[in-house]
Design a protein around this motif. Structure first.
Motif: not given
Length: 247
Positions: A8-12, A78-82, A130-133
């Motif tokens: 599943q893709r994750v969006a902020i 960090d919260t999104a990744e956790r 730095r973080r987006v895949r």
């Protein structure tokens, strides 16, 4: 043939508790993405957005964060990744609009907009870079006022012109990462940000400025976000004007 499913893709989505941000978050959730709603201070509205998404079968959480605070934004990621394992899409819809002529605008208002609209964009985009895949998308928010050049919008438009520049340059800096970076530039849209402080005559006049003769809706803008966040892999480094043809 492999039967493995895609993760599943994750969006902020910053500014995701109200207006265009909320509609964008709901649209991305409907598209199948897990959504992290970042908001400045309205706990009730943020939780309402999460409740609406989860009631419709989606996955969402809310995280309070000042977009101009680098530590708060790092914790947001960090919260999104956790919670969901990573970040694929960042929609930076948080922003403020304070109007006044160049001659009369309170410089405190200029500084407030600079902090939220320029520094906030830079801080969020820094973490996103730095973080987006790989395969992801970064979507900032600009404005059609940069083209319309309406009186009293100079400070706001100047900040959003900076967003255009950040978006284009970041797209080039992410060469080889398979990450797109674009900005969406709405025209007059029926949100509290636009409607507050305007009388009915002004709203009606601005609604008729475009050939479709109506204000945009948050849903109109969310369609563009959905496109840039998913299938639009060949649109990169652009400012996309979503304004009904006003300019």
């Amino acid at each position: 043939m492999s039967t493995a499913t895609q993760p599943q893709r994750v969006a902020i989505v910053t500014g995701g508790s109200r207006g265009i941000g909320r509609q964008a978050a709901q649209r991305l959730a409907a598209d199948g993405q897990a959504v992290v709603i970042a908001y400045a201070g309205n706990d009730a509205e943020a939780e309402k957005t999460v409740t609406e998404i989860t009631a419709a079968g989606g996955r969402a959480i809310a995280v309070r964060a000042d977009v101009a605070d680098e530590n708060a934004v790092a914790e947001l990621f960090d919260t999104a990744e956790r919670a969901f394992g990573g970040v694929d899409v960042v929609v930076h819809a948080a922003g403020i609009m304070l109007l006044g002529t160049v001659a009369d605008l309170d410089l405190d208002a200029l500084d407030r907009m600079h902090r939220t609209n320029i520094r906030g964009t830079f801080v969020v985009d820094q973490q996103a870079a730095r973080r987006v895949r790989s395969g992801g998308a970064i979507i900032n928010f600009s404005t059609s006022v940069t083209r319309l050049a309406l009186p009293s919008y100079a400070a706001y438009a100047a900040g959003k012109s900076a967003v255009d520049a950040i978006s284009l340059i970041l797209a080039k800096e992410l060469r080889g990462r398979d990450i797109t970076v674009n900005a969406v530039a709405p025209g007059p849209t029926a949100t509290a940000l636009f409607l507050d402080g305007k009388d009915e005559e002004t709203v009606d006049r601005m609604a008729k400025m475009n050939p479709l003769e109506r204000l945009g809706t948050p849903g109109d803008i969310a369609e563009v976000v959905s496109f840039l966040a998913g299938p639009a892999r060949w649109i990169n480094g652009q400012t996309v004007y979503a304004n009904g043809g006003i300019a």
